[in-house]
Design a protein around this motif. Structure first.
Motif, short mmCIF file in Angstrom:
data_model
loop_
_atom_site.label_atom_id
_atom_site.label_comp_id
_atom_site.label_asym_id
_atom_site.label_seq_id
_atom_site.Cartn_x
_atom_site.Cartn_y
_atom_site.Cartn_z
N VAL A 2 0.83 -1.20 0.00
CA VAL A 2 0.00 0.00 0.00
C VAL A 2 0.87 1.26 0.00
O VAL A 2 0.55 2.25 -0.67
CB VAL A 2 -0.98 -0.02 1.19
CG1 VAL A 2 -0.26 0.09 2.51
CG2 VAL A 2 -2.01 1.11 1.06
N PHE A 3 2.01 1.24 0.71
CA PHE A 3 2.89 2.41 0.69
C PHE A 3 3.65 2.50 -0.63
O PHE A 3 4.01 3.60 -1.06
CB PHE A 3 3.85 2.37 1.87
CG PHE A 3 3.28 3.00 3.11
CD1 PHE A 3 3.33 4.37 3.30
CD2 PHE A 3 2.66 2.22 4.08
CE1 PHE A 3 2.78 4.96 4.42
CE2 PHE A 3 2.11 2.80 5.21
CZ PHE A 3 2.16 4.16 5.39
N GLY A 4 3.90 1.35 -1.28
CA GLY A 4 4.49 1.40 -2.61
C GLY A 4 3.57 2.09 -3.60
O GLY A 4 4.00 2.91 -4.42
N ARG A 5 2.29 1.79 -3.51
CA ARG A 5 1.31 2.46 -4.38
C ARG A 5 1.20 3.95 -4.03
O ARG A 5 1.10 4.81 -4.92
CB ARG A 5 -0.05 1.79 -4.25
CG ARG A 5 -0.08 0.35 -4.71
CD ARG A 5 -1.50 -0.18 -4.70
NE ARG A 5 -1.55 -1.60 -5.01
CZ ARG A 5 -2.67 -2.28 -5.22
NH1 ARG A 5 -3.83 -1.64 -5.16
NH2 ARG A 5 -2.66 -3.56 -5.49
N ALA A 6 1.20 4.23 -2.73
CA ALA A 6 1.10 5.63 -2.31
C ALA A 6 2.30 6.43 -2.81
O ALA A 6 2.16 7.59 -3.24
CB ALA A 6 0.99 5.70 -0.79
N ARG A 7 3.50 5.83 -2.77
CA ARG A 7 4.70 6.54 -3.22
C ARG A 7 4.60 6.90 -4.70
O ARG A 7 4.96 8.01 -5.12
CB ARG A 7 5.94 5.67 -2.97
CG ARG A 7 7.24 6.35 -3.34
CD ARG A 7 8.39 5.37 -3.27
NE ARG A 7 8.12 4.19 -4.06
CZ ARG A 7 8.17 4.15 -5.38
NH1 ARG A 7 8.46 5.23 -6.06
NH2 ARG A 7 7.91 3.03 -6.02
N LEU A 8 4.10 5.96 -5.52
CA LEU A 8 3.95 6.23 -6.95
C LEU A 8 2.97 7.38 -7.19
O LEU A 8 3.21 8.23 -8.06
CB LEU A 8 3.46 4.97 -7.68
CG LEU A 8 4.46 3.81 -7.75
CD1 LEU A 8 3.81 2.59 -8.39
CD2 LEU A 8 5.69 4.22 -8.55
N GLN A 9 1.90 7.44 -6.42
CA GLN A 9 0.93 8.52 -6.59
C GLN A 9 1.48 9.85 -6.08
O GLN A 9 1.19 10.91 -6.66
CB GLN A 9 -0.38 8.17 -5.88
CG GLN A 9 -1.05 6.91 -6.41
CD GLN A 9 -1.18 6.92 -7.92
OE1 GLN A 9 -1.64 7.91 -8.53
NE2 GLN A 9 -0.78 5.82 -8.55
#
Length: 742
Positions: free
Chosen positions: A112-119
């Protein structure tokens, strides 16, 4: 991914006012991500709150003061995740170049933090954030049971497992059920023949020896005993030959199936598994399946039939003595249960020790030159000794357990025999049974206890078989192969146009190497790729060759996604020369023609000439028929590289990729290869990755990769004209180094 870890356009309950005071009112909230650790690593519930302009970290219970921030998105230069032992930090890079810890989370929250970082990166770049990318189901977790998947979009091992390993092993041998049925029939005949001698012995004692009558029966009874023994041994020969034929065929086909599966798996699978471990499974674990056929012919089923047949005969002759024979059976069952519970887990340690030994030997023998060059023989001996000690300890614990179990079972069986002797002897004295019946009974008794003893030892074999079959099915069930399109598009006449559309990729999906990369390469162009080590140059090549699929975006060739192109057409039209050349233990000609085995000798020579390899090959006594050692050991580094270039050129690909192809050759050979490539590359798309920037001066375009992005793009002259440009700095550094060397 747990939906409680992510809130879209909504603030965590109770933190609305705190977030608003720190510049993120609910009307401007884009998403919030829940973390589970304080900055010191202690458990806690924190929220990363992302608004349209600001980001802040709040504590769920003590939210009066922000844990970190607020940060203005326009002031953030870079976002990254920094991994530590057991957890990671989300960090922001400020204008002064320093990274600041924003929030800490365990690896359970990595996705979930990997996705948040991309956004966050999209927001920093001024682009819209992708809400669908945040809430889509995880590619690495099973939607049904939540079990982590072995690979991206792989089949769930738990949900896909419809049968136990033993049942699946039996189903795996379905093509041989006919032959196994014949074996069963022959075994039934054999069991029937085994039941005959005790009855003949009973007849001999009761009708001939004790009453001293019917003397004429003696030769016929003896002839019958000899005939039964002869027929039984003939059946044993037939059963042994048939079981050997079926068993070796099963293991051969299973090894071929494993090899086919291993070849079809993606490169990602080999990043996660050692070669030594996989070799151990193919070479040794498969042998247990031949043992499975042997168990059918000579082991478990034969002993089971023998126990049933002899049991019927015992109860037919005297039910009371038969019950006494069964007295040890409960103790045998209890002992087998204990064996299964305490001895079975030791089999894994034995296999693990064998696997580690294979891994160590594989690495040691592959790097023997490095070991000798650094004089580390003694250290390697110590490391090998540790592996050998681990194997010794594991096997000793297993064999000591088995060595204790089996004598105890033998003692229990011995007691059963003594009980029968005592009771049977009394019945003979009381004329309740004849001496011949007792003799026959003891003949059957050995035939009864021996199979039961073997059945108790069967658990020993079964535990090893189940352990091996589990490791084999782990490979067969693996879904690490790249997905194949339902309708692959043939591309026999490839033009060579390449396009990346918003490609994001990382070998660890939560730590991207390439970040939103987009570019186009026209057919026939010569493209140079430069950048620091680890910037993502080779990763571009891996995606074009489809060794991996991007986590986001598309890679297209001639306007078609590589995921939809027929695999054979793709690999025939893309030639690759690796940075580290690999040659097989075969002749030079075989290595050059590896991509096209049916090539003529003239074609092989033309490819070698194009790679400036013909001259040194011709100087060898056997020329192109020279047999090479492990990894081409008889050739120098530059010679191996030129052979690998010739191998790529022979395939005449429309796309040629040179990954540091001239890094191992001397300057003179490099110049010759460059001249040849200048001719060979005409009419085909060429991508050359190089650290020697002088080799890329004549490129149509040069891509400068920096931290997973294309930082600069242009011709040599255009890039040199950029003040403080990355390419210009690299050229300047190399020029100064060249002057120092001169």
């Amino acid at each position: 991914m747990d939906s409680k870890d992510l809130l879209l356009r909504k603030l965590p309950p109770g933190l609305e006012q705190i977030a608003a005071r720190n510049g993120v009112p609910e009307s401007e909230c884009l998403f919030c991500v829940r973390a589970d650790l304080n900055s010191d690593g202690t458990p806690a519930v924190l929220w990363l709150v992302v608004g349209k302009e600001k980001v802040v970290t709040l504590h769920e219970k003590n939210g009066d003061t922000p844990v970190a921030g607020p940060f203005c998105l326009k002031d953030i230069k870079k976002v990254r995740t920094f991994m530590t032992v057991g957890s990671s930090f989300l960090q922001f890079k400020s204008a002064d170049g320093l990274f600041v810890n924003v929030i800490r989370f365990s690896h359970a929250r990595r996705e979930v933090f990997g996705r948040a970082r991309l956004q966050l990166e999209r927001l920093i770049d001024g682009r819209e954030y992708q809400e669908d990318a945040l809430k889509q189901p995880s590619d690495y977790t099973c939607e049904k049971c939540g079990l982590p998947l072995p690979g991206r979009r792989a089949a769930c091992p738990r949900c896909a497992r419809h049968h136990g390993f033993l049942v699946r092993s039996i189903l795996l041998m379905k093509p041989y059920w006919g032959a196994i049925g014949v074996l069963l029939f022959l075994m039934l005949l054999g069991v029937g023949l085994d039941l005959v001698p005790p009855q003949l012995t009973r007849l001999l004692v009761d009708k001939v020896l004790v009453p001293k009558e019917n003397i004429g029966w003696l030769p016929w009874i003896l002839l019958s005993l000899v005939s039964a023994s002869l027929l039984r041994n003939g059946l044993n020969i037939l059963i042994g030959r048939l079981s050997s034929r079926v068993g070796t065929q099963v293991t051969r086909e299973l090894r071929e199936k494993l090899e086919q599966k291993l070849i079809g798996l993606s490169v990602d699978y080999y990043d996660r598994h050692s070669v030594g471990s996989l070799m151990s499974r193919v070479l040794y674990d498969v042998d247990y399946f031949q043992g499975f056929v042997a168990q059918v012919a000579h082991g478990f089923l034969l002993n089971l039939m023998m126990v049933l047949g002899v049991g019927v005969m015992l109860f037919t002759m005297n039910w009371f003595l038969a019950l006494l024979v069964l007295l040890p059976i409960p103790f045998v069952v209890m002992g087998t249960i204990i064996f299964w519970r305490y001895i079975y887990p030791r089999y894994y340690r034995v296999w693990d020790s064998q696997s580690k030994m294979a891994q160590h030997l594989s690495g040691l023998l592959s790097g023997i030159r490095l070991v000798k060059s650094f004089g580390q023989e003694e250290q390697e001996r110590e490391r090998f000794s540790d592996c050998a000690a681990y194997m010794q300890t594991s096997r000793r614990r297993l064999e000591m357990g088995a060595a204790t179990f089996h004598p105890i079972m033998g003692f229990v069986f011995g007691l059963g025999g003594l009980i029968v002797w005592y009771a049977g002897g009394g019945m003979v004295f009381g004329d309740e049974i004849s001496l011949g019946t007792l003799m026959a009974f003891f003949g059957y008794l050995g035939m009864f206890y021996s199979p039961i003893s073997a059945l108790s030892m069967f658990s020993n074999w079964l535990t090893g078989f189940l352990s091996s079959s589990q490791r084999i099915f782990e490979i067969l069930d693996s879904s690490s192969a790249l997905p194949v399109s339902a309708n692959p598009k043939p591309l026999p006449a490839m033009k060579g146009a390449i396009e990346f559309r918003n490609v994001t990729f990382g070998y660890d999906p939560y730590t991207p190497i390439l970040k939103n990369v987009s570019f186009k390469i026209e057919p026939g162009q010569f493209i140079g790729v430069v950048g620091k080590s680890g910037s993502g140059k080779t990763t571009l090549v891996n995606l074009i060759c489809r060794f991996y699929d991007p986590q986001q975006g598309e890679v297209l060739i001639d306007g078609i996604n590589v995921e939809d192109i027929d695999k054979e057409d793709l690999h025939k039209q893309v030639g690759l020369v690796l940075q580290e050349p690999f040659l097989f233990r075969a002749s030079i000609a075989d290595n050059i023609s590896y991509g096209r085995p049916n090539s003529s000798s003239l074609s092989v020579m033309d490819a070698a000439k194009a790679a400036n390899a013909h001259e040194f090959i011709s100087r060898r006594p056997a020329a192109y028929d020279t047999k090479l050692g492990e990894r081409g050991a008889e050739l120098s580094g530059g010679e191996r590289q030129r052979v690998s270039i010739a191998r790529a050129l022979l395939c005449n690909p429309k796309i040629l990729i040179l990954d540091e192809a001239t890094s191992s050759v001397d300057t003179e050979s490099e110049q010759e290869i460059q001249k040849t490539l200048a001719k060979v590359c005409k009419g085909r798309t060429t991508i050359a990755i190089a650290h020697r920037l002088s080799t890329l001066k004549n490129s149509d375009r040069i891509f400068v990769i920096d931290e997973g992005r294309i930082a600069e793009c242009g011709t040599h002259e255009e890039l040199m004209a950029i003040e403080n440009g990355i390419y210009r700095k690299l050229v300047k550094i190399q020029t100064e180094l060249t002057r120092i060397e001169d």
